[in-house]
Design a protein around this motif. Structure first.
Motif, PDB file in Angstrom:
ATOM      1  N   VAL A  94       0.841  -1.203   0.000  1.00  0.00           N
ATOM      2  CA  VAL A  94       0.000   0.000   0.000  1.00  0.00           C
ATOM      3  C   VAL A  94       0.874   1.251   0.000  1.00  0.00           C
ATOM      4  N   ASP A  95       1.941   1.237   0.782  1.00  0.00           N
ATOM      5  CA  ASP A  95       2.835   2.397   0.838  1.00  0.00           C
ATOM      6  C   ASP A  95       3.483   2.696  -0.507  1.00  0.00           C
ATOM      7  N   ASN A  96       3.747   1.677  -1.297  1.00  0.00           N
ATOM      8  CA  ASN A  96       4.451   1.855  -2.571  1.00  0.00           C
ATOM      9  C   ASN A  96       3.533   1.799  -3.784  1.00  0.00           C
ATOM     10  N   LEU A  97       2.230   1.601  -3.549  1.00  0.00           N
ATOM     11  CA  LEU A  97       1.325   1.334  -4.665  1.00  0.00           C
ATOM     12  C   LEU A  97       1.201   2.513  -5.620  1.00  0.00           C
ATOM     13  N   GLY A  98       1.217   3.737  -5.082  1.00  0.00           N
ATOM     14  CA  GLY A  98       1.058   4.904  -5.946  1.00  0.00           C
ATOM     15  C   GLY A  98       2.119   4.966  -7.026  1.00  0.00           C
ATOM     16  N   ARG A  99       3.401   4.819  -6.630  1.00  0.00           N
ATOM     17  CA  ARG A  99       4.495   4.887  -7.609  1.00  0.00           C
ATOM     18  C   ARG A  99       4.509   3.655  -8.522  1.00  0.00           C
ATOM     19  N   ARG A 107      -7.335  -5.796  -3.802  1.00  0.00           N
ATOM     20  CA  ARG A 107      -8.627  -5.305  -4.286  1.00  0.00           C
ATOM     21  C   ARG A 107      -9.680  -5.183  -3.188  1.00  0.00           C
ATOM     22  N   GLU A 108      -9.421  -5.703  -1.997  1.00  0.00           N
ATOM     23  CA  GLU A 108     -10.350  -5.523  -0.886  1.00  0.00           C
ATOM     24  C   GLU A 108      -9.938  -4.391   0.043  1.00  0.00           C
ATOM     25  N   SER A 109      -8.871  -3.679  -0.306  1.00  0.00           N
ATOM     26  CA  SER A 109      -8.338  -2.621   0.554  1.00  0.00           C
ATOM     27  C   SER A 109      -8.778  -1.247   0.074  1.00  0.00           C
ATOM     28  N   ASN A 139      -7.550   4.207  -2.413  1.00  0.00           N
ATOM     29  CA  ASN A 139      -7.374   5.648  -2.230  1.00  0.00           C
ATOM     30  C   ASN A 139      -6.039   6.122  -2.798  1.00  0.00           C
ATOM     31  N   ARG A 140      -5.009   5.264  -2.707  1.00  0.00           N
ATOM     32  CA  ARG A 140      -3.678   5.669  -3.177  1.00  0.00           C
ATOM     33  C   ARG A 140      -3.627   5.823  -4.693  1.00  0.00           C
TER      34      ARG A 140
END
Length: 758
Positions: free
Chosen positions: A191-196, A223-225, A230-231
């Motif tokens: 989740v922390d790295n998902l945006g990049r 897919r359940e998060s 949001n990211r």
């Protein structure tokens, strides 16, 4: 060769001289006939990893150096003797993990070039190396090293394009974490790295297939998060638009996968919400939903077939205690499926296997089983050779390469383990035959005599004191047993001349304890049968108690097509049985033979209940009575997943059981066929067919073909907790060492096979 190691670093300052490194490696490459001594070679490879980790620059600036390093490492791993190849690769991976697991190291992405020592086209070999690193790194508090490693690999994935194999390695590392159920780490770091990571899809020209696979795997797994969604939500419209404007095949493939995953994510999140919360979600992401609706989502996305990551409620200060998702099969060593199937069922009997692994490392035979269980729990491969264990526990009356009876093996194994559970393994001589102690052999209860008993016993539940206990043979009719006798499908208890008596331990009524309190075997699997025989004339009765570790269930005579159930067979086993004619009861009060009724109840319920279904009977040849044939009973049968034992009133609260394993016999004859196991572990069913393990479900037990019949059923009492698999760190040193040695040997074997391919 005059190049010295210290020349790679300036003597007066702690700075890397990349030019010296390149010159040193190039010089080594030019001297193709020269290789440093093994220990120096290992040290050189470690120093290369260290130098690369401290380097700086982009792919273009480091291109020449990286080519030189790749050439050198490939030459080394392809030419050194296999005795040191494993040491070199292990040293490289160990040093590599040291840098990526340190959040303060700021290792250069160019370090990933050392992964050239792994052949990423060999998926199993790469995965085994990743498993080894995950296993090595799962020691710190809350898996801090694993968190840092995954975060570092993600950063390299979207920053660095100079290592083609990087995506394959990151995928292997993720799968190794999944197998060890480190979903807390996977979710948090991803989740922390998902945006990049997501923005890497914005440039399909430079995006490799392996990197795209990692991104889609992570997106589908999260897919359940809501946090993960949001990211990426602010970037979805732009990425979809950029992919849609490119008509190339690669961009269309990326677009379709992305639309499929995001559509499934939105649909799942919307369905999980109710009322006002659902309306708020739709309003917040209205633009994203409209954007997705412009594209046609399909149902064929392979990434959506994987199970989403779900966090566990674990203490963040403790080590991982979850069982790996990976299931390990056992090689068939020549018709040893009858043993393989039993061991898989005992492994998922978690209270039993955990005790064996943690507590019995200094006990003969138990210690061998503990090492086998430890490997089955933490092996990085999916196939194990159980020869070391089977060599010492195989019953002496079983012949090699012949099919035998799994129930008979289980009975012998319990007798063997109980005989030695209070002995020491120190200097134990396994070359000598095992000796079963007297208290673990069959002992007969003194009961009132039946008619004809003076010459021979006519009931398996009645004592014939003239017959030594040791002559009583094993269990009822069993598939594949060379010693098993016949069975009558319509009788609950059959005479010894027709059927061998099970190896059940029996004790006298006047003994103070029926189950040995110092026996772990009895504590897990032992129960007490209460048998009542009542004279129909004077109504006096006698009681006897028998200790059992399994119940042998016969089939009553019913019309063709009748559906039997496990519950009905249990009730038939415990129902009243008339003792008449040759089976009359010698009533002590009447002083003569009388008709009587016999019934059975469970007086003490076992924690784990083992039921053996009598699937075979003897048919006498019409023309030659001496020729008897064993035929298999293939009744219509429903195998209840929940049963209730007929018990005395005081045990009613502990009478409910649930099914967790079943040994299946496939075949139509007694001396042939095949055994395999269906077993449930952590709410997931698997089929263990020797070395092949596949996912299954509980419905499969009642949808088998006619010749595949469940033979041994394992039930757990509902008040007994399943328990968890011990982590690698919790294993005793002896078991840990054995597991680690096995894993290292496997990695070396995989590499050797790869290097010897034409």
């Amino acid at each position: 060769m005059a190049v010295k190691k210290h020349e790679l670093v300036h003597d007066n300052r702690n700075q890397l001289d990349l030019q010296a490194l390149e010159q040193y490696i190039q010089l080594m490459n030019d001297q193709t006939n020269y290789k440093p001594p093994p220990q120096e070679l290992v040290k050189n490879c470690q120093d290369i990893v260290k130098c690369l980790a401290r380097a700086s620059g982009n792919e273009e600036q480091l291109w020449t150096l990286l080519q030189t390093v790749e050439e050198y490492l490939l030459r080394i791993v392809n030419t050194v003797h296999s005795s040191i190849r494993h040491e070199i690769v292990t040293a490289i991976l160990d040093k590599f993990y040291t840098f990526i697991s340190d959040p303060q190291s700021d290792a250069c992405p160019a370090t990933s070039v050392v992964l050239i020592v792994l052949d990423c086209s060999d998926t199993e070999g790469t995965l085994s190396a990743a498993r080894w690193l995950v296993q090595q790194g799962d020691n710190g508090p809350a898996g801090a090293g694993l968190r840092a490693s995954l975060s570092c690999l993600y950063c390299w994935l979207y920053e660095w394009h100079g290592t083609p194999a990087l995506g394959d390695w990151v995928m292997a590392f993720i799968k190794a974490l999944e197998e060890n159920e480190r979903f807390d780490i996977l979710i948090e770091v991803s989740v922390d790295n998902l945006g990049r990571l997501f923005l890497a899809l914005d440039d399909p020209v430079t995006l490799r297939q392996s990197v795209a696979d990692v991104i889609f795997h992570v997106l589908a797994s999260l897919r359940e998060s809501t946090d993960a969604f949001n990211r990426i939500a602010p970037h979805i419209g732009r990425v979809l638009a950029n992919l849609a404007t490119d008509s190339g095949q690669w961009s269309r493939q990326l677009l379709q996968n992305l639309v499929d995953i995001l559509t499934a994510t939105v649909d799942g999140l919307v369905d999980s919400l109710k009322g006002e919360a659902q309306d708020m979600f739709k309003d917040k992401y209205q633009d994203v939903i409209l954007c997705l609706e412009r594209h046609m989502a399909s149902r064929g996305c392979r990434f959506l077939q994987q199970t989403p990551w779900r966090a566990r409620n674990v203490c963040l200060t403790s080590v991982n205690t979850h069982a790996p998702m990976r299931k390990v099969g056992l090689l068939n060593l020549g018709n040893t499926c009858y043993m393989n199937s039993v061991m898989q069922a005992l492994l998922v009997t978690r209270q039993f296997s955990t005790h064996v692994v943690l507590k019995m490392t200094a006990v003969p035979y138990w210690s061998k089983m503990g090492i086998l269980f430890g490997k089955m729990m933490h092996s990085i491969t999916t196939k194990l050779n159980p020869d070391e264990f089977f060599a010492v526990v195989k019953p002496p009356f079983f012949t090699r390469d012949n099919q035998h009876d799994s129930s008979e093996f289980l009975g012998y194994l319990f007798e063997l383990l109980q005989s030695y559970e209070h002995c020491s393994d120190l200097n134990f001589d396994y070359s000598r035959p095992a000796v079963l102690s007297s208290h673990s052999r069959l002992r007969i209860v003194s009961q009132p005599a039946l008619q004809g008993q003076a010459s021979q016993s006519t009931s398996t539940d009645v004592n014939d004191n003239s017959e030594p206990a040791s002559t009583r043979r094993s269990a009822s009719p069993r598939p594949g047993s060379s010693a098993a006798g016949s069975s009558s499908s319509g009788q609950k208890r059959v005479s010894p001349d027709k059927e061998y008596v099970p190896l059940k331990k029996r004790m006298r009524m006047n003994e103070s304890a029926f189950l040995r309190r110092d026996s772990f075997i009895d504590n897990m699997f032992g129960g007490v049968l209460l048998t009542r025989v009542e004279c129909t004339t004077c109504h006096s009765s006698s009681l006897s108690r028998d200790v059992f570790r399994d119940l042998q269930l016969a089939f009553p005579d019913k019309p063709e097509g009748w559906q039997h159930t496990v519950q009905s067979l249990l009730e038939y086993y415990c129902s009243k049985e008339s003792l008449t004619d040759e089976n009359q009861y010698q009533c002590r009060d009447c002083g003569v033979l009388r008709d009587a009724e016999r019934s059975v109840l469970i007086e003490t319920t076992p924690k784990y209940l083992i039921l053996v279904l009598k699937n075979f009977k003897t048919v006498v040849n019409r023309f030659e009575p001496k020729l008897q044939v064993q035929t298999k009973l293939m009744h219509t049968m429903y195998h209840n997943h929940t049963i209730t034992l007929p018990t005395v009133r005081s045990q009613a609260v502990h009478s409910s059981y649930t099914l967790y394993a079943a040994v299946i016999h496939a075949g139509t004859t007694l001396d042939s066929g095949h055994y395999y196991t269906l077993a449930k572990d952590k709410d997931q069913w698997h089929m263990y067919n020797d070395d092949v393990v596949s996912a299954s479900d509980e419905a499969q037990l009642n949808s088998l073909n006619r010749s595949s019949t469940p033979y041994i059923l394992f039930y757990r009492r509902t008040d007994i907790e399943e328990g968890t698999t011990p982590s690698m760190e919790e294993l005793p040193p002896k078991v840990q060492e054995s597991v680690m040695s096995h894993n290292k040997h496997y990695v070396e074997t995989v590499r050797k096979m790869r290097l010897t391919r034409p």
